[in-house]
Design a protein around this motif. Structure first.
Motif, PDB file in Angstrom:
ATOM      1  N   THR A 111     -35.143  12.357  36.969  1.00 53.72           N
ATOM      2  CA  THR A 111     -33.904  11.561  36.931  1.00 53.72           C
ATOM      3  C   THR A 111     -32.745  12.599  37.029  1.00 53.72           C
ATOM      4  O   THR A 111     -32.583  13.468  36.514  1.00 53.72           O
ATOM      5  CB  THR A 111     -33.726  10.543  35.845  1.00 53.72           C
ATOM      6  N   ASN A 112     -31.677  11.786  37.648  1.00 51.77           N
ATOM      7  CA  ASN A 112     -30.345  12.526  37.689  1.00 51.77           C
ATOM      8  C   ASN A 112     -30.095  12.840  36.464  1.00 51.77           C
ATOM      9  O   ASN A 112     -29.346  13.845  36.353  1.00 51.77           O
ATOM     10  CB  ASN A 112     -29.312  11.787  38.557  1.00 51.77           C
ATOM     11  N   GLY A 113     -29.901  11.981  35.452  1.00 46.99           N
ATOM     12  CA  GLY A 113     -29.381  12.240  34.154  1.00 46.99           C
ATOM     13  C   GLY A 113     -30.223  13.201  33.276  1.00 46.99           C
ATOM     14  O   GLY A 113     -29.689  14.254  32.764  1.00 46.99           O
ATOM     15  N   GLY A 114     -31.370  13.228  33.425  1.00 47.75           N
ATOM     16  CA  GLY A 114     -32.505  14.289  32.908  1.00 47.75           C
ATOM     17  C   GLY A 114     -32.203  15.482  33.464  1.00 47.75           C
ATOM     18  O   GLY A 114     -32.313  16.784  32.787  1.00 47.75           O
ATOM     19  N   ASN A 115     -31.775  15.737  35.034  1.00 47.46           N
ATOM     20  CA  ASN A 115     -31.701  17.011  35.369  1.00 47.46           C
ATOM     21  C   ASN A 115     -30.555  17.629  34.792  1.00 47.46           C
ATOM     22  O   ASN A 115     -30.657  18.792  34.454  1.00 47.46           O
ATOM     23  CB  ASN A 115     -31.354  16.660  36.952  1.00 47.46           C
ATOM     24  N   LEU A 116     -29.406  17.030  34.437  1.00 44.76           N
ATOM     25  CA  LEU A 116     -28.231  17.513  33.771  1.00 44.76           C
ATOM     26  C   LEU A 116     -28.649  18.358  32.528  1.00 44.76           C
ATOM     27  O   LEU A 116     -28.101  19.089  31.996  1.00 44.76           O
ATOM     28  CB  LEU A 116     -27.263  16.622  33.772  1.00 44.76           C
ATOM     29  N   ASN A 117     -29.600  17.358  31.753  1.00 46.73           N
ATOM     30  CA  ASN A 117     -29.857  17.898  30.389  1.00 46.73           C
ATOM     31  C   ASN A 117     -31.106  18.564  30.363  1.00 46.73           C
ATOM     32  O   ASN A 117     -31.558  18.880  29.218  1.00 46.73           O
ATOM     33  CB  ASN A 117     -29.883  16.640  29.489  1.00 46.73           C
ATOM     34  N   GLN A 118     -31.758  19.135  31.334  1.00 46.83           N
ATOM     35  CA  GLN A 118     -33.006  19.966  31.423  1.00 46.83           C
ATOM     36  C   GLN A 118     -32.706  21.140  30.401  1.00 46.83           C
ATOM     37  O   GLN A 118     -31.618  21.760  30.502  1.00 46.83           O
ATOM     38  CB  GLN A 118     -33.917  20.189  32.498  1.00 46.83           C
ATOM     39  N   ARG A 119     -33.575  21.632  29.687  1.00 47.19           N
ATOM     40  CA  ARG A 119     -33.596  22.755  28.880  1.00 47.19           C
ATOM     41  C   ARG A 119     -33.876  24.141  29.666  1.00 47.19           C
ATOM     42  O   ARG A 119     -34.537  23.887  30.611  1.00 47.19           O
ATOM     43  CB  ARG A 119     -34.317  22.672  27.636  1.00 47.19           C
ATOM     44  N   THR A 120     -33.540  25.073  29.192  1.00 46.95           N
ATOM     45  CA  THR A 120     -33.604  26.510  29.800  1.00 46.95           C
ATOM     46  C   THR A 120     -35.198  26.639  29.916  1.00 46.95           C
ATOM     47  O   THR A 120     -35.895  26.171  28.924  1.00 46.95           O
ATOM     48  CB  THR A 120     -33.117  27.661  29.099  1.00 46.95           C
ATOM     49  N   ARG A 121     -35.550  27.713  30.881  1.00 44.46           N
ATOM     50  CA  ARG A 121     -36.905  27.968  30.888  1.00 44.46           C
ATOM     51  C   ARG A 121     -37.084  29.608  30.557  1.00 44.46           C
ATOM     52  O   ARG A 121     -38.119  30.195  30.766  1.00 44.46           O
ATOM     53  CB  ARG A 121     -37.389  27.995  32.559  1.00 44.46           C
ATOM     54  N   CYS A 122     -36.185  29.829  29.591  1.00 41.03           N
ATOM     55  CA  CYS A 122     -36.446  31.029  28.932  1.00 41.03           C
ATOM     56  C   CYS A 122     -37.662  31.252  28.367  1.00 41.03           C
ATOM     57  O   CYS A 122     -38.461  30.340  27.655  1.00 41.03           O
ATOM     58  CB  CYS A 122     -35.383  31.416  27.903  1.00 41.03           C
ATOM     59  N   TYR A 123     -38.509  32.440  28.416  1.00 36.94           N
ATOM     60  CA  TYR A 123     -39.787  32.498  28.070  1.00 36.94           C
ATOM     61  C   TYR A 123     -39.591  32.147  26.487  1.00 36.94           C
ATOM     62  O   TYR A 123     -40.852  31.958  25.817  1.00 36.94           O
ATOM     63  CB  TYR A 123     -40.435  33.793  28.269  1.00 36.94           C
ATOM     64  N   TYR A 124     -38.946  32.896  25.756  1.00 35.25           N
ATOM     65  CA  TYR A 124     -38.853  33.050  24.310  1.00 35.25           C
ATOM     66  C   TYR A 124     -38.220  31.534  23.885  1.00 35.25           C
ATOM     67  O   TYR A 124     -38.848  31.359  22.612  1.00 35.25           O
ATOM     68  CB  TYR A 124     -37.877  33.853  23.714  1.00 35.25           C
ATOM     69  N   PHE A 125     -37.538  30.812  24.398  1.00 37.45           N
ATOM     70  CA  PHE A 125     -37.394  29.413  24.202  1.00 37.45           C
ATOM     71  C   PHE A 125     -38.592  28.368  23.934  1.00 37.45           C
ATOM     72  O   PHE A 125     -38.893  27.727  23.137  1.00 37.45           O
ATOM     73  CB  PHE A 125     -36.158  28.917  24.876  1.00 37.45           C
ATOM     74  N   THR A 126     -39.515  28.892  25.033  1.00 36.37           N
ATOM     75  CA  THR A 126     -40.600  27.901  25.024  1.00 36.37           C
ATOM     76  C   THR A 126     -41.790  28.536  24.144  1.00 36.37           C
ATOM     77  O   THR A 126     -42.813  27.848  24.241  1.00 36.37           O
ATOM     78  CB  THR A 126     -41.143  27.650  26.597  1.00 36.37           C
ATOM     79  N   ASP A 127     -41.689  29.774  23.541  1.00 37.19           N
ATOM     80  CA  ASP A 127     -42.596  30.195  22.955  1.00 37.19           C
ATOM     81  C   ASP A 127     -42.411  30.338  21.445  1.00 37.19           C
ATOM     82  O   ASP A 127     -41.344  30.786  20.917  1.00 37.19           O
ATOM     83  CB  ASP A 127     -42.929  31.665  23.165  1.00 37.19           C
ATOM     84  N   THR A 128     -42.933  29.227  20.733  1.00 37.19           N
ATOM     85  CA  THR A 128     -42.579  28.735  19.317  1.00 37.19           C
ATOM     86  C   THR A 128     -42.646  29.983  18.373  1.00 37.19           C
ATOM     87  O   THR A 128     -42.263  30.101  17.225  1.00 37.19           O
ATOM     88  CB  THR A 128     -43.122  27.603  18.788  1.00 37.19           C
ATOM     89  N   ALA A 129     -43.541  30.996  18.795  1.00 36.72           N
ATOM     90  CA  ALA A 129     -43.720  32.223  18.049  1.00 36.72           C
ATOM     91  C   ALA A 129     -42.678  33.186  18.045  1.00 36.72           C
ATOM     92  O   ALA A 129     -42.602  34.225  17.249  1.00 36.72           O
ATOM     93  CB  ALA A 129     -45.020  32.889  18.185  1.00 36.72           C
ATOM     94  N   SER A 130     -41.838  33.072  19.062  1.00 37.82           N
ATOM     95  CA  SER A 130     -40.810  34.302  19.320  1.00 37.82           C
ATOM     96  C   SER A 130     -39.446  33.571  18.482  1.00 37.82           C
ATOM     97  O   SER A 130     -39.160  32.221  18.454  1.00 37.82           O
ATOM     98  CB  SER A 130     -40.453  34.119  20.686  1.00 37.82           C
ATOM     99  N   ALA A 131     -38.535  34.329  18.094  1.00 39.83           N
ATOM    100  CA  ALA A 131     -37.318  34.252  17.563  1.00 39.83           C
ATOM    101  C   ALA A 131     -36.430  33.562  18.734  1.00 39.83           C
ATOM    102  O   ALA A 131     -36.356  34.108  19.862  1.00 39.83           O
ATOM    103  CB  ALA A 131     -36.595  35.181  17.028  1.00 39.83           C
ATOM    104  N   CYS A 132     -35.626  32.533  18.413  1.00 46.77           N
ATOM    105  CA  CYS A 132     -34.899  31.717  19.641  1.00 46.77           C
ATOM    106  C   CYS A 132     -33.752  30.873  18.908  1.00 46.77           C
ATOM    107  O   CYS A 132     -34.011  29.915  18.104  1.00 46.77           O
ATOM    108  CB  CYS A 132     -35.690  30.802  20.349  1.00 46.77           C
ATOM    109  N   ASN A 133     -32.506  31.592  19.193  1.00 44.10           N
ATOM    110  CA  ASN A 133     -31.352  30.743  18.386  1.00 44.10           C
ATOM    111  C   ASN A 133     -31.083  29.311  19.000  1.00 44.10           C
ATOM    112  O   ASN A 133     -30.529  28.575  18.291  1.00 44.10           O
ATOM    113  CB  ASN A 133     -30.084  31.680  18.531  1.00 44.10           C
ATOM    114  N   LYS A 134     -31.537  29.261  20.115  1.00 45.97           N
ATOM    115  CA  LYS A 134     -31.472  27.787  21.071  1.00 45.97           C
ATOM    116  C   LYS A 134     -32.325  26.841  20.221  1.00 45.97           C
ATOM    117  O   LYS A 134     -31.988  25.752  20.217  1.00 45.97           O
ATOM    118  CB  LYS A 134     -31.656  27.973  22.404  1.00 45.97           C
TER     119      LYS A 134
END
Length: 341
Positions: A111-134
């Motif tokens: 959806t349009n609203g969801g497109n605005l709010n999608q999260r980054t595709r940073c490798y470390y953001f999506t890897d819960t074993a990595s440190a990520c301030n986000k």
């Protein structure tokens, strides 16, 4: 995926009421297409306690605005928006940008609203074993000193070097759209340039929404730049890949002179990147590679690489020049034949 409560809201008032119940804002999430949120929940990156399903809300229309603009409902799908005859005719850079992103299957659901709010595709953001301030404020940023090919070269901070992934948002930025939101305190309108945030020391906050606020629509102005425009997306493969650098360029030419010009970049910062001072260098000029290069250097001024993404600085300049050439000539980049024009 962890257990969560599920509520199907019948109207906006119920959605806002449910979203405001929990004192922790991140414990309640709105569910529309779910193309990003559900994936993050499966990976336990997002762990909402409650999902508020808003798909029954009457927010899926695309309608005319007084004065010639267009209102995009927050629940209108990306596909319906890109292929809407009014969007294609009056805001072709937006249609082009949407069609440059994701896949047909995802655009049919997102959806349009969801497109605005999608999260980054940073490798470390999506890897819960990595440190990520986000993902976990205060834990550090494993991307800094790590694999940085897709990361930011502009507007980053010591806390986060992630980029915003949207193509649609780059076009909305260059069109100077407005985001309409509703909350328990009433409705408000956010200029698009003020919707997304740079990371600073709070990278967990992607945007300027307040607790429980719901996007209801995106308003487009009357000026859509129907002739001189392009959306140029450079990526590692020609489909189903996020931008390394993307450029939305729009112009209005009068008697062979650039009367108005706007540039917005994706793939280089935590939000769509726009530099008004660089655009001013184009206005009043006859289109030329020298003029375009000066604007490109102004846009990328201050860019800092992290080693693996140093190439983005020169690539960004080259992409801006090429996008300006396409826009000035009225030969926009095709999203079906993806060879660079």
């Amino acid at each position: 995926m962890r257990h969560f409560a599920y509520v199907r809201a019948r109207d906006a008032a119920e959605a806002l009421r449910e979203a405001s119940r929990d004192p922790q804002a991140d414990q309640v999430q709105y569910l529309a297409g779910g193309t990003n949120l559900v994936d993050l929940m499966k990976d336990e990156v997002e762990r909402p306690g409650t999902l508020v399903d808003i798909n029954r809300l009457p927010l899926g229309e695309i309608s005319e605005l007084p004065g010639g603009g267009l209102r995009l409902g927050a629940l209108a799908t990306n596909a319906n928006t890109a292929y809407d005859a009014r969007v294609q005719a009056r805001y072709p850079v937006l249609s082009s940008a949407i069609l440059a992103g994701a896949s047909p299957q995802l655009r049919n659901a997102a959806t349009n609203g969801g497109n605005l709010n999608q999260r980054t595709r940073c490798y470390y953001f999506t890897d819960t074993a990595s440190a990520c301030n986000k993902r976990q404020p205060g834990s550090g940023c494993a991307a800094i000193g790590g694999v940085t090919r897709v990361h930011a070269v502009l507007g980053a901070s010591a806390a986060c070097i992630a980029t915003h992934p949207s193509d649609m948002c780059v076009a909305l930025c260059v069109l100077e759209a407005q985001v309409r939101v509703s909350g328990t305190g009433g409705e408000r309108v956010i200029p698009f340039a003020e919707y997304h945030r740079l990371p600073g020391d709070e990278p967990q906050r992607d945007n300027t929404l307040m607790r429980g606020e719901l996007i209801t629509a995106i308003d487009l102005p009357a000026e859509g730049f129907t002739t001189h425009y392009t959306y140029l997306k450079l990526r590692d493969r020609q489909s189903y890949a996020f931008a390394l650098v993307s450029v939305a360029a729009v112009m209005r030419l009068e008697a062979g002179v650039i009367a108005e010009a706007r540039l917005a970049l994706g793939g280089v910062a935590h939000k769509p990147w726009r530099v008004p001072e660089a655009e001013a260098l184009l206005r009043g000029q006859v289109p030329s590679d020298e003029v375009f290069q000066a604007a490109a250097e102004a846009v990328m001024a201050g860019a800092v690489g992290q080693g693996g993404n140093d190439f983005k600085i020169e690539l960004g300049q080259r992409a801006i020049v090429r996008a300006c050439q396409q826009a000035a000539a009225g030969t926009p980049q095709s999203q079906s034949d993806k060879r660079i024009a």
